[in-house]
Design a protein around this motif. Structure first.
Motif, mmCIF file in Angstrom:
data_model
loop_
_atom_site.group_PDB
_atom_site.id
_atom_site.type_symbol
_atom_site.label_atom_id
_atom_site.label_comp_id
_atom_site.label_asym_id
_atom_site.label_seq_id
_atom_site.Cartn_x
_atom_site.Cartn_y
_atom_site.Cartn_z
ATOM 1 N N LEU A 162 0.830 -1.200 0.000
ATOM 2 C CA LEU A 162 0.000 0.000 0.000
ATOM 3 C C LEU A 162 0.867 1.254 0.000
ATOM 4 O O LEU A 162 2.022 1.222 0.435
ATOM 5 C CB LEU A 162 -0.912 0.004 1.234
ATOM 6 C CG LEU A 162 -1.903 -1.153 1.321
ATOM 7 C CD1 LEU A 162 -2.619 -1.137 2.662
ATOM 8 C CD2 LEU A 162 -2.912 -1.082 0.177
ATOM 9 N N PRO A 163 0.323 2.386 -0.465
ATOM 10 C CA PRO A 163 1.106 3.622 -0.481
ATOM 11 C C PRO A 163 1.294 4.172 0.927
ATOM 12 O O PRO A 163 0.585 3.777 1.861
ATOM 13 C CB PRO A 163 0.246 4.565 -1.331
ATOM 14 C CG PRO A 163 -1.147 4.049 -1.169
ATOM 15 C CD PRO A 163 -1.018 2.552 -1.068
ATOM 16 N N PRO A 164 2.242 5.097 1.115
ATOM 17 C CA PRO A 164 2.447 5.710 2.431
ATOM 18 C C PRO A 164 1.176 6.424 2.900
ATOM 19 O O PRO A 164 0.382 6.891 2.093
ATOM 20 C CB PRO A 164 3.580 6.712 2.184
ATOM 21 C CG PRO A 164 4.275 6.220 0.965
ATOM 22 C CD PRO A 164 3.221 5.578 0.110
ATOM 23 N N VAL A 165 1.014 6.502 4.213
ATOM 24 C CA VAL A 165 -0.156 7.159 4.783
ATOM 25 C C VAL A 165 0.063 8.670 4.794
ATOM 26 O O VAL A 165 1.055 9.161 5.323
ATOM 27 C CB VAL A 165 -0.416 6.658 6.219
ATOM 28 C CG1 VAL A 165 -1.571 7.426 6.851
ATOM 29 C CG2 VAL A 165 -0.725 5.165 6.206
ATOM 30 N N ASP A 166 -0.864 9.407 4.205
ATOM 31 C CA ASP A 166 -0.786 10.865 4.187
ATOM 32 C C ASP A 166 -1.519 11.497 5.357
ATOM 33 O O ASP A 166 -1.020 12.426 5.986
ATOM 34 C CB ASP A 166 -1.381 11.410 2.884
ATOM 35 C CG ASP A 166 -0.540 11.064 1.669
ATOM 36 O OD1 ASP A 166 0.690 11.221 1.745
ATOM 37 O OD2 ASP A 166 -1.118 10.645 0.653
ATOM 38 N N LEU A 167 -2.710 11.011 5.647
ATOM 39 C CA LEU A 167 -3.581 11.656 6.626
ATOM 40 C C LEU A 167 -4.305 10.616 7.465
ATOM 41 O O LEU A 167 -4.839 9.642 6.936
ATOM 42 C CB LEU A 167 -4.621 12.526 5.896
ATOM 43 C CG LEU A 167 -5.718 13.170 6.741
ATOM 44 C CD1 LEU A 167 -5.141 14.220 7.684
ATOM 45 C CD2 LEU A 167 -6.787 13.793 5.850
ATOM 46 N N ILE A 168 -4.320 10.825 8.774
ATOM 47 C CA ILE A 168 -5.100 9.997 9.691
ATOM 48 C C ILE A 168 -6.163 10.882 10.335
ATOM 49 O O ILE A 168 -5.846 11.920 10.916
ATOM 50 C CB ILE A 168 -4.213 9.354 10.773
ATOM 51 C CG1 ILE A 168 -3.243 8.363 10.137
ATOM 52 C CG2 ILE A 168 -5.076 8.644 11.822
ATOM 53 C CD1 ILE A 168 -2.297 7.709 11.129
ATOM 54 N N VAL A 169 -7.411 10.478 10.217
ATOM 55 C CA VAL A 169 -8.540 11.215 10.785
ATOM 56 C C VAL A 169 -9.055 10.461 11.998
ATOM 57 O O VAL A 169 -9.363 9.267 11.897
ATOM 58 C CB VAL A 169 -9.674 11.377 9.748
ATOM 59 C CG1 VAL A 169 -10.864 12.110 10.369
ATOM 60 C CG2 VAL A 169 -9.168 12.118 8.520
ATOM 61 N N ARG A 170 -9.168 11.143 13.122
ATOM 62 C CA ARG A 170 -9.691 10.524 14.349
ATOM 63 C C ARG A 170 -10.957 11.268 14.775
ATOM 64 O O ARG A 170 -10.943 12.478 14.981
ATOM 65 C CB ARG A 170 -8.652 10.591 15.477
ATOM 66 C CG ARG A 170 -9.147 10.058 16.839
ATOM 67 C CD ARG A 170 -9.346 8.550 16.791
ATOM 68 N NE ARG A 170 -9.994 8.048 17.988
ATOM 69 C CZ ARG A 170 -9.373 7.405 18.980
ATOM 70 N NH1 ARG A 170 -8.069 7.229 18.930
ATOM 71 N NH2 ARG A 170 -10.047 6.937 20.012
ATOM 72 N N THR A 171 -12.049 10.537 14.865
ATOM 73 C CA THR A 171 -13.322 11.142 15.266
ATOM 74 C C THR A 171 -13.533 11.054 16.766
ATOM 75 O O THR A 171 -12.764 10.429 17.486
ATOM 76 C CB THR A 171 -14.491 10.448 14.546
ATOM 77 O OG1 THR A 171 -14.498 9.055 14.897
ATOM 78 C CG2 THR A 171 -14.369 10.575 13.033
ATOM 79 N N SER A 172 -14.578 11.707 17.241
ATOM 80 C CA SER A 172 -15.114 11.639 18.616
ATOM 81 C C SER A 172 -14.367 12.472 19.638
ATOM 82 O O SER A 172 -14.631 12.366 20.830
ATOM 83 C CB SER A 172 -15.201 10.185 19.115
ATOM 84 O OG SER A 172 -13.963 9.744 19.638
ATOM 85 N N GLY A 173 -13.445 13.314 19.205
ATOM 86 C CA GLY A 173 -12.764 14.192 20.141
ATOM 87 C C GLY A 173 -11.545 13.606 20.818
ATOM 88 O O GLY A 173 -10.825 14.313 21.527
ATOM 89 N N GLU A 174 -11.295 12.320 20.618
ATOM 90 C CA GLU A 174 -10.103 11.701 21.198
ATOM 91 C C GLU A 174 -8.875 12.118 20.389
ATOM 92 O O GLU A 174 -8.944 12.255 19.164
ATOM 93 C CB GLU A 174 -10.227 10.177 21.192
ATOM 94 C CG GLU A 174 -11.464 9.634 21.887
ATOM 95 C CD GLU A 174 -11.444 9.852 23.392
ATOM 96 O OE1 GLU A 174 -10.386 10.275 23.915
ATOM 97 O OE2 GLU A 174 -12.470 9.620 24.041
ATOM 98 N N LYS A 175 -7.769 12.324 21.074
ATOM 99 C CA LYS A 175 -6.548 12.782 20.400
ATOM 100 C C LYS A 175 -5.409 11.799 20.654
ATOM 101 O O LYS A 175 -4.454 12.089 21.359
ATOM 102 C CB LYS A 175 -6.190 14.201 20.849
ATOM 103 C CG LYS A 175 -7.221 15.240 20.398
ATOM 104 C CD LYS A 175 -6.868 16.627 20.863
ATOM 105 C CE LYS A 175 -7.820 17.661 20.257
ATOM 106 N NZ LYS A 175 -9.221 17.451 20.681
#
Length: 222
Positions: A162-175
């Motif tokens: 798979l290609p390199p990861v550009d963006l990770i999106v995390r929902t629900s306010g957890e960081k």
């Protein structure tokens, strides 16, 4: 994809209702991704830690996997999406494994978008399995530990093709990353939103992409 349980609780509904609403969000996001230029989309659907949840909830999640996620294969195939899996998903029950293998085989020829689903996945578990493979290769003499490279490790990860990861999106306010793509996240951009996953839609995905587009990526350089 976090927040299904909290979404249901806020509406005085059982947790299963939140997971079902989460499946609808998956549909929306998968449909919205190609027009935004997203060629590979990875969804964290079931973690290695999820198996520690109450048996009833785990069974509900497996039921959703059987009857909802796999029911989307017709649409995925007609839209030119290829299904791929990461994680130790072969540890699931034989009937689930058989369906997953059939879904991947059916969509293997598609090239418009790759939909990668992380099932029974954990970043630490992935790294451990990769180290075990390396260990076996070193023990057999196939690999000289003195010449090991980053590429040698990456070649043994679930995401090797798979290609390199550009963006990770995390929902629900957890960081936090919560054991997701730990190696691959080394230089990925992170986007956090307070929105619970069942409420996530095309507009939210577009907002995340616009946020990403405004970042300056230096990968450790100037």
């Amino acid at each position: 994809m976090d927040g299904n349980g909290r979404w249901a609780k806020a509406r005085h509904l059982p947790r299963l209702a939140g997971h079902k609403a989460g499946v609808e969000a998956v549909r929306r996001v998968v449909r919205a991704a190609p027009p935004l230029g997203i060629e590979t989309l990875t969804l964290y659907a079931f973690s290695t830690e999820n198996s520690r949840r109450p048996v009833e909830e785990v069974n509900d999640l497996m039921g959703l996997l059987r009857h909802h996620l796999l029911a989307e294969i017709d649409e995925l195939d007609s839209n030119g999406a290829r299904l791929r899996l990461i994680g130790d998903w072969r540890a699931f029950k034989p009937d689930v494994v058989e369906r997953l293998e059939g879904a991947m085989a059916r969509t293997a020829h598609n090239s418009r978008m790759q939909l990668v689903v992380a099932l029974n996945y954990g970043g630490q578990d992935e790294l451990l399995r990769a180290v075990r493979r390396l260990g076996l290769d070193v023990a057999s003499g196939a690999v000289d530990p003195a010449t090991l490279t980053l590429a040698a490790v990456e070649a043994r990860l679930d995401t090797a093709e798979l290609p390199p990861v550009d963006l990770i999106v995390r929902t629900s306010g957890e960081k936090r990353l919560s054991n997701f793509l730990l190696w691959q996240a080394a230089y990925a951009e992170l986007h956090f939103t307070d929105m619970l996953w069942p409420d996530f839609d095309a507009a939210a995905l577009r907002a995340a992409c616009l946020d990403f587009a405004g970042r300056q990526r230096r990968f450790g350089g100037l």
